[in-house]
Design an enzyme around this catalytic site. Structure first.
Site, short mmCIF file in Angstrom:
data_model
loop_
_atom_site.label_atom_id
_atom_site.label_comp_id
_atom_site.label_asym_id
_atom_site.label_seq_id
_atom_site.Cartn_x
_atom_site.Cartn_y
_atom_site.Cartn_z
N PHE A 12 0.71 -1.25 0.05
CA PHE A 12 0.04 -0.20 -0.06
C PHE A 12 0.66 1.38 -0.06
O PHE A 12 0.66 2.19 -0.71
CB PHE A 12 -1.08 0.04 1.25
CG PHE A 12 -2.00 -1.15 1.14
CD1 PHE A 12 -2.44 -1.43 -0.06
CD2 PHE A 12 -2.55 -1.58 2.24
CE1 PHE A 12 -3.62 -2.33 -0.05
CE2 PHE A 12 -3.72 -2.39 2.46
CZ PHE A 12 -4.06 -2.77 1.12
N ARG A 35 9.99 -8.62 -4.93
CA ARG A 35 10.32 -9.95 -5.52
C ARG A 35 9.19 -10.89 -5.89
O ARG A 35 9.22 -11.57 -6.72
CB ARG A 35 10.89 -10.46 -4.06
CG ARG A 35 12.22 -10.37 -3.61
CD ARG A 35 12.70 -11.02 -2.74
NE ARG A 35 14.13 -10.95 -2.36
CZ ARG A 35 14.55 -9.80 -1.23
NH1 ARG A 35 13.71 -9.17 -0.69
NH2 ARG A 35 15.85 -9.41 -1.21
N ARG A 36 8.05 -10.72 -4.96
CA ARG A 36 6.90 -11.29 -5.38
C ARG A 36 6.44 -11.08 -6.98
O ARG A 36 5.69 -11.86 -7.68
CB ARG A 36 5.48 -11.17 -4.48
CG ARG A 36 4.47 -11.87 -4.70
CD ARG A 36 3.44 -11.66 -3.70
NE ARG A 36 2.20 -12.29 -3.85
CZ ARG A 36 1.04 -11.87 -3.22
NH1 ARG A 36 0.99 -11.11 -2.17
NH2 ARG A 36 -0.01 -12.72 -3.39
N CYS A 151 2.64 6.33 11.32
CA CYS A 151 1.60 7.15 11.07
C CYS A 151 1.00 7.43 12.21
O CYS A 151 0.54 8.80 12.34
CB CYS A 151 0.66 5.90 10.09
SG CYS A 151 0.39 4.40 11.06
N ASN A 319 -3.43 7.86 6.96
CA ASN A 319 -2.39 6.96 7.12
C ASN A 319 -1.45 6.80 6.00
O ASN A 319 -0.15 6.59 6.27
CB ASN A 319 -2.92 5.74 7.86
CG ASN A 319 -3.66 4.61 7.11
OD1 ASN A 319 -4.92 5.19 6.85
ND2 ASN A 319 -3.18 3.78 6.81
#
EC number: 1.2.1.103
Length: 352
Positions: A12, A35-36, A151, A319
């Site tokens: 995010f 990486r994924r 945050c 946030n």
């Protein structure tokens, strides 16, 4: 034009860095790592970016990051510390969105982040600038290592800073109640962040020893010129974005409303992003998360309680933006000499 690499761009926070920096007129994004998702188009992981970029994710490595002038690290806590020394030594400017360089005391990482030993780079801890622009603007100019605040720490510190700065904090610790949306748990989260568990929820977590306490106390102590301790309890609530904090400060002598306005304006009067919300009329007389979403704006407010000699303070932020990516870009702008609001001029959406 600054060449920028975002390490850890699939989460995010990484997605928000991409969204903001794609609108920045002084930036070229040369790499976004995951990486994924290596080899995949960025917009397939962040569909809101479809049509705005043809970037593909690449495998993260120091060599890849060194192709940039500036690196934003959007990595889990405990991972950035493996990257920062090499990047810093190579002359690359680093903006670290993890907690790995926020705390000045090396031993604090054992207590608050459960590291097995004190921070291995105490010299870099001292060189790192705490990236809260309204309170560290001069230090940020030309900075090469910036630790972007947490945050909930961001909202809490900005909410209480005027009281710390102008001597209103007594020996009674301020009490901070925080509420945060599900995106605060990250893109992968845990089972309690699934929709069926999160919907309708108002749930406390880490009610007495949350790790953001360390940086809140660190910053308020600096402002007050004496040791400050706080009581802090966060709650997970049924929204996606947003943080709302309420502070209860018991004072020896209650300030007037005029004094309170003077304190807030003295500290934040020149800020491009902080709004003081305390209206007698209108539909939103105090800060409200709803009216800051998607922006770097901080809405602050207060109320006075003469019955208990209590100052009640409020803060509302997004946030993912002001609590992470937006604040990182704001600090980057100051460090690199760009207009402070470059890439960050979004107006909140309403209704939402």
């Amino acid at each position: 034009m600054k060449k920028v690499c975002i390490v850890g761009a699939s989460g995010f926070t990484g997605g928000e860095l991409l969204r903001i920096l794609l609108q920045h007129r002084g930036v070229e994004i040369v790499c976004a790592t995951s990486r994924r998702f290596k080899g995949e188009y960025v917009y397939r992981v962040h569909p809101n970016l479809r049509g705005f970029t043809q970037l593909k994710f690449v495998e993260p490595s120091i060599d890849v990051a060194l192709k940039a002038d500036v690196v934003f690290l959007a990595l889990p806590h405990g991972e950035s510390v493996k990257w920062v020394p090499k990047l810093y030594e190579s002359g690359v400017a680093v903006f670290d969105l993890s907690a790995d360089f926020r705390l000045k005391d090396p031993n604090a990482y054992v207590e608050w982040y459960k590291w097995p030993q004190p921070h291995p780079y105490p010299d870099l801890l001292q060189k790192a600038v705490y990236g809260q622009p309204e309170l560290h603007r001069d230090e940020l100019v030309g900075a090469k290592l910036v630790a972007v605040p947490g945050c909930m720490a961001t909202a809490s510190i900005l909410m209480l800073a005027p009281l710390a700065k102008f001597g209103l904090l007594s020996d009674t610790p301020p009490v901070v109640d925080a509420k945060i949306g599900s995106s605060g748990a990250g893109a992968e989260g845990s089972v309690v962040d699934l929709h069926s568990f999160r919907t309708y929820v108002v749930r406390p977590y880490e009610p007495v020893h949350h790790r953001h306490i360390a940086e809140i106390e660190q910053e308020l102590t600096r402002l007050a010129g004496r040791k400050v301790r706080i009581a802090f309890t966060p709650h997970a609530v049924d929204i996606v974005r947003g943080i709302f904090t309420t502070g209860h400060v018991y004072v020896e002598k209650l300030p007037s409303e005029t004094d309170m306005w003077r304190y807030y304006r003295a500290l934040y009067g020149d800020s491009k992003f902080i709004r003081i919300v305390k209206d007698r009329l209108g539909i939103s007389r105090y800060p409200n998360v709803k009216y800051v979403l998607g922006t770097n704006i901080v809405d602050l407010g207060f109320e006075l309680d003469p019955r208990l000699n209590r100052v009640v303070t409020f803060a509302a932020i997004d946030n993912l933006v002001r609590g992470a990516a937006g604040q990182a870009v704001q600090a980057f702008n100051i460090a690199m000499g760009f207009p402070e609001d470059e890439g960050l001029r979004q107006i909140p959406i309403a209704p939402l």
